[in-house]
Design an enzyme around this catalytic site. Sequence first.
Site, PDB file in Angstrom:
ATOM      1  N   TRP A 145     -90.709  25.199  26.443  1.00 57.24           N
ATOM      2  CA  TRP A 145     -90.854  24.950  27.786  1.00 57.24           C
ATOM      3  C   TRP A 145     -89.801  26.162  28.197  1.00 57.24           C
ATOM      4  O   TRP A 145     -88.872  26.380  27.440  1.00 57.24           O
ATOM      5  CB  TRP A 145     -90.361  23.728  27.768  1.00 57.24           C
ATOM      6  N   GLN A 155     -90.393  33.291  29.734  1.00 60.43           N
ATOM      7  CA  GLN A 155     -89.104  34.008  29.848  1.00 60.43           C
ATOM      8  C   GLN A 155     -89.183  35.088  28.371  1.00 60.43           C
ATOM      9  O   GLN A 155     -88.180  35.997  28.503  1.00 60.43           O
ATOM     10  CB  GLN A 155     -87.923  32.808  29.417  1.00 60.43           C
ATOM     11  N   TYR A 207     -96.721  23.912  30.334  1.00 61.26           N
ATOM     12  CA  TYR A 207     -95.988  24.980  30.341  1.00 61.26           C
ATOM     13  C   TYR A 207     -96.251  26.267  30.601  1.00 61.26           C
ATOM     14  O   TYR A 207     -97.600  26.724  29.599  1.00 61.26           O
ATOM     15  CB  TYR A 207     -95.147  25.001  28.846  1.00 61.26           C
ATOM     16  N   SER A 242     -93.907  10.175  27.562  1.00 63.62           N
ATOM     17  CA  SER A 242     -92.994  11.057  27.728  1.00 63.62           C
ATOM     18  C   SER A 242     -92.139  10.557  29.118  1.00 63.62           C
ATOM     19  O   SER A 242     -92.944  10.450  30.150  1.00 63.62           O
ATOM     20  CB  SER A 242     -93.182  12.362  27.692  1.00 63.62           C
ATOM     21  N   PRO A 301     -81.681  19.018  24.156  1.00 63.83           N
ATOM     22  CA  PRO A 301     -80.542  18.538  23.346  1.00 63.83           C
ATOM     23  C   PRO A 301     -79.220  18.907  23.909  1.00 63.83           C
ATOM     24  O   PRO A 301     -77.990  18.750  23.745  1.00 63.83           O
ATOM     25  CB  PRO A 301     -80.685  18.590  21.795  1.00 63.83           C
ATOM     26  N   ALA A 310     -78.822  19.938  27.088  1.00 65.57           N
ATOM     27  CA  ALA A 310     -78.785  19.776  28.727  1.00 65.57           C
ATOM     28  C   ALA A 310     -79.159  21.172  29.093  1.00 65.57           C
ATOM     29  O   ALA A 310     -78.541  21.468  30.112  1.00 65.57           O
ATOM     30  CB  ALA A 310     -77.733  19.059  29.087  1.00 65.57           C
ATOM     31  N   SER A 322     -84.290  31.126  23.674  1.00 67.78           N
ATOM     32  CA  SER A 322     -84.738  32.156  24.199  1.00 67.78           C
ATOM     33  C   SER A 322     -84.586  33.650  23.545  1.00 67.78           C
ATOM     34  O   SER A 322     -85.142  34.477  24.041  1.00 67.78           O
ATOM     35  CB  SER A 322     -84.238  32.428  25.704  1.00 67.78           C
TER      36      SER A 322
HETATM   37  P1  NDP Z   1     -82.172  22.831  25.102  1.00 69.64           P
HETATM   38  O1  NDP Z   1     -81.650  21.764  26.106  1.00 69.64           O
HETATM   39  O2  NDP Z   1     -81.503  23.003  23.846  1.00 69.64           O
HETATM   40  O3  NDP Z   1     -81.957  24.340  26.068  1.00 69.64           O
HETATM   41  C1  NDP Z   1     -82.475  25.323  25.239  1.00 69.64           C
HETATM   42  C2  NDP Z   1     -82.073  26.707  26.283  1.00 69.64           C
HETATM   43  O4  NDP Z   1     -80.590  26.571  26.074  1.00 69.64           O
HETATM   44  C3  NDP Z   1     -82.544  27.856  25.409  1.00 69.64           C
HETATM   45  O5  NDP Z   1     -83.737  28.218  26.042  1.00 69.64           O
HETATM   46  C4  NDP Z   1     -81.460  28.694  25.952  1.00 69.64           C
HETATM   47  O6  NDP Z   1     -81.842  29.055  27.226  1.00 69.64           O
HETATM   48  C5  NDP Z   1     -80.200  28.008  25.916  1.00 69.64           C
HETATM   49  N1  NDP Z   1     -79.671  27.945  24.498  1.00 69.64           N
HETATM   50  C6  NDP Z   1     -80.265  27.404  23.163  1.00 69.64           C
HETATM   51  N2  NDP Z   1     -79.282  27.553  22.232  1.00 69.64           N
HETATM   52  C7  NDP Z   1     -78.253  28.223  22.604  1.00 69.64           C
HETATM   53  C8  NDP Z   1     -77.231  28.858  21.856  1.00 69.64           C
HETATM   54  N3  NDP Z   1     -76.958  28.713  20.740  1.00 69.64           N
HETATM   55  N4  NDP Z   1     -76.318  29.550  22.635  1.00 69.64           N
HETATM   56  C9  NDP Z   1     -76.771  29.851  23.887  1.00 69.64           C
HETATM   57  N5  NDP Z   1     -77.669  29.416  24.628  1.00 69.64           N
HETATM   58  C10 NDP Z   1     -78.446  28.618  24.089  1.00 69.64           C
HETATM   59  O7  NDP Z   1     -83.745  22.401  25.209  1.00 69.64           O
HETATM   60  P2  NDP Z   1     -84.967  22.659  26.102  1.00 69.64           P
HETATM   61  O8  NDP Z   1     -84.454  22.211  27.423  1.00 69.64           O
HETATM   62  O9  NDP Z   1     -85.287  24.096  25.774  1.00 69.64           O
HETATM   63  O10 NDP Z   1     -85.861  21.504  25.603  1.00 69.64           O
HETATM   64  C11 NDP Z   1     -86.294  21.629  24.200  1.00 69.64           C
HETATM   65  C12 NDP Z   1     -87.954  21.304  24.208  1.00 69.64           C
HETATM   66  O11 NDP Z   1     -87.963  19.897  24.571  1.00 69.64           O
HETATM   67  C13 NDP Z   1     -88.675  22.151  25.149  1.00 69.64           C
HETATM   68  O12 NDP Z   1     -88.828  23.554  24.714  1.00 69.64           O
HETATM   69  C14 NDP Z   1     -89.740  21.402  25.316  1.00 69.64           C
HETATM   70  O13 NDP Z   1     -90.735  21.525  24.107  1.00 69.64           O
HETATM   71  C15 NDP Z   1     -89.052  19.944  25.161  1.00 69.64           C
HETATM   72  N6  NDP Z   1     -89.152  19.500  26.515  1.00 69.64           N
HETATM   73  C16 NDP Z   1     -89.783  18.333  26.903  1.00 69.64           C
HETATM   74  C17 NDP Z   1     -89.788  17.825  28.232  1.00 69.64           C
HETATM   75  C18 NDP Z   1     -90.609  16.398  28.606  1.00 69.64           C
HETATM   76  O14 NDP Z   1     -90.767  16.205  29.754  1.00 69.64           O
HETATM   77  N7  NDP Z   1     -91.119  15.906  27.601  1.00 69.64           N
HETATM   78  C19 NDP Z   1     -88.923  18.333  29.196  1.00 69.64           C
HETATM   79  C20 NDP Z   1     -87.893  19.470  28.755  1.00 69.64           C
HETATM   80  C21 NDP Z   1     -88.268  19.840  27.351  1.00 69.64           C
HETATM   81  P3  NDP Z   1     -81.138  30.466  27.970  1.00 69.64           P
HETATM   82  O15 NDP Z   1     -81.224  31.493  27.003  1.00 69.64           O
HETATM   83  O16 NDP Z   1     -82.165  30.802  29.070  1.00 69.64           O
HETATM   84  O17 NDP Z   1     -79.716  30.103  28.735  1.00 69.64           O
END
Ligand code: NDP
Length: 329
Positions: A21, A27, A54, A152, A209, A211, A290
Site C-alpha cells: 500500500w 512512492q 493499491y 478487512s 503496525p 501507525a 519505502s
Molecule cells: P506501517 O504502519 O508499518 O507503515 C509503513 C511506513 O512507515 C513505510 O512505508 C515508511 O513510510 C514508514 N516506515 C516503515 N518502517 C520504517 C522504519 N524502520 N523507519 C522509518 N520509517 C519507516 O504499515 P503500512 O501502513 O504500510 O501497512 C502495511 C501493509 O498493510 C500495507 O502495505 C498493506 O499491505 C496493508 N494495509 C491494509 C489495509 C486494509 O485496509 N486492509 C490498510 C492499510 C495497509 P515513509 O518512508 O513514507 O515514511
Amino acid sequence: MEYRRLGRSGLQVSALSFGSWVTFGNQVARDTAEACMKVAYDQGVNFFDNAEVYANGKSEEVMGEIIEKMGWARDTFVVSSKVFWGGDKPNQKGLSRKHVVEACHAALRRLRVDYLDLYYCHRPDPNTPIEETVRAMSDLVSQGKVLYWGTSEWSAQEIQAAIGVAREQNLVAPTMEQPQYNMFHRERFEKEYLRLFNESGYGSTIWSPLASGLLTGKYLDGKAPDDSRANLEGMGWLRERLLGEFGQSKNEAIRQLQNVAADLGASLPQLAIAWCLKNPHVSSVILGASRLSQLEDNLGAMDVMPKLDAQAMERVEEILGNKPHIIQW
Ligand code: NDP
C-alpha cells in the site's frame, strides 16, 4: 522467521509479511520494490499483501512482474488481493457478485498467478446482501481461483453474519480478518474480535503496525520528512492525522517508548512490531517500507520479540494507558 497458522486453517504464514500500500506503483521505484521483496523472501517472509485499489492496480502489476522474474516456486509464497474499490463506475466497486468475480479475474491477471491464496473483502458493503457476497466468494473458492477468503475492517457482527450464512447454506465461510492493529489502535482487535479468534478460529493479518510511520518517531518534531508518505500527493488526510491533534497527542508516549526500545537494544519500529507479534491472535504482521533499510530494520523485530518479557510489556502498557477493558470473572 517464525510461521503461524492462519487461525484454525492449515495455512502457515510468516509472522512478518510484506505489503505494498502507498509504495508499489507509486512512492517507490520498481527496483526498490524488487529489492525489498527479494530480501523479505530470503529472510523467510512467505506472504505478500496487495489489493485492487493499491495504485489503481499498478501495485499488483509491479508485484506480479517481480514474482514472475524471481521464479519462486508457487508453493513457497502466499499472495493476496482485496476487492472493494476497483473504479468509479457503478459496478467497479463494492461486493456485488459481478465486482467480486471481475476483480478476482483482474487481480489474477495483474499478479500473474493462477489462484489467489487469500482474497479479502476490503470493507463491508451495506448495499449488497451478505448472501450474495458470501456465495460469490465461496464460488471462487470452489472454482480453485481463491484458496481462503476473508474480511478487512468488518465489525465482529458483520463477520458472524457472514459465517452464519455460509453455515446455513453450506458455503465456504470466511476464515481471516485484516484489521488495523498497533500500539495506538487496539480496541477492536483485542476486545470486539475475541470471540472470533477464540470460538470461530479466525486468523488475522494485521496492517499499519507502525501507525503509518508515527511509531518510528519521524513526526515528533511536527514536520513531515520530505520523503515520507505524509508528503505524497493525495495523502493530505494522513498528513493531518500524523501531524495534527491525533499525532501530537501521541508524542509523549512515543518519546517514552523510544527509551524502552533503547533499553532493549532495539529501534522504536522494532519494538512496536515486536509488541504486535506478542499477541497470540496475530497470525501475521504486514510490514510496509519505502526503502530497503526500513524493511531490514523492521525484520529485526523477530529478534526483539523474545526480549519483550512480562516486565517490558508492563512498562509499555503503563506508557500506552489504553488497554481495552475486558470484564474477567
Ligand atoms: P506501517 O504502519 O508499518 O507503515 C509503513 C511506513 O512507515 C513505510 O512505508 C515508511 O513510510 C514508514 N516506515 C516503515 N518502517 C520504517 C522504519 N524502520 N523507519 C522509518 N520509517 C519507516 O504499515 P503500512 O501502513 O504500510 O501497512 C502495511 C501493509 O498493510 C500495507 O502495505 C498493506 O499491505 C496493508 N494495509 C491494509 C489495509 C486494509 O485496509 N486492509 C490498510 C492499510 C495497509 P515513509 O518512508 O513514507 O515514511
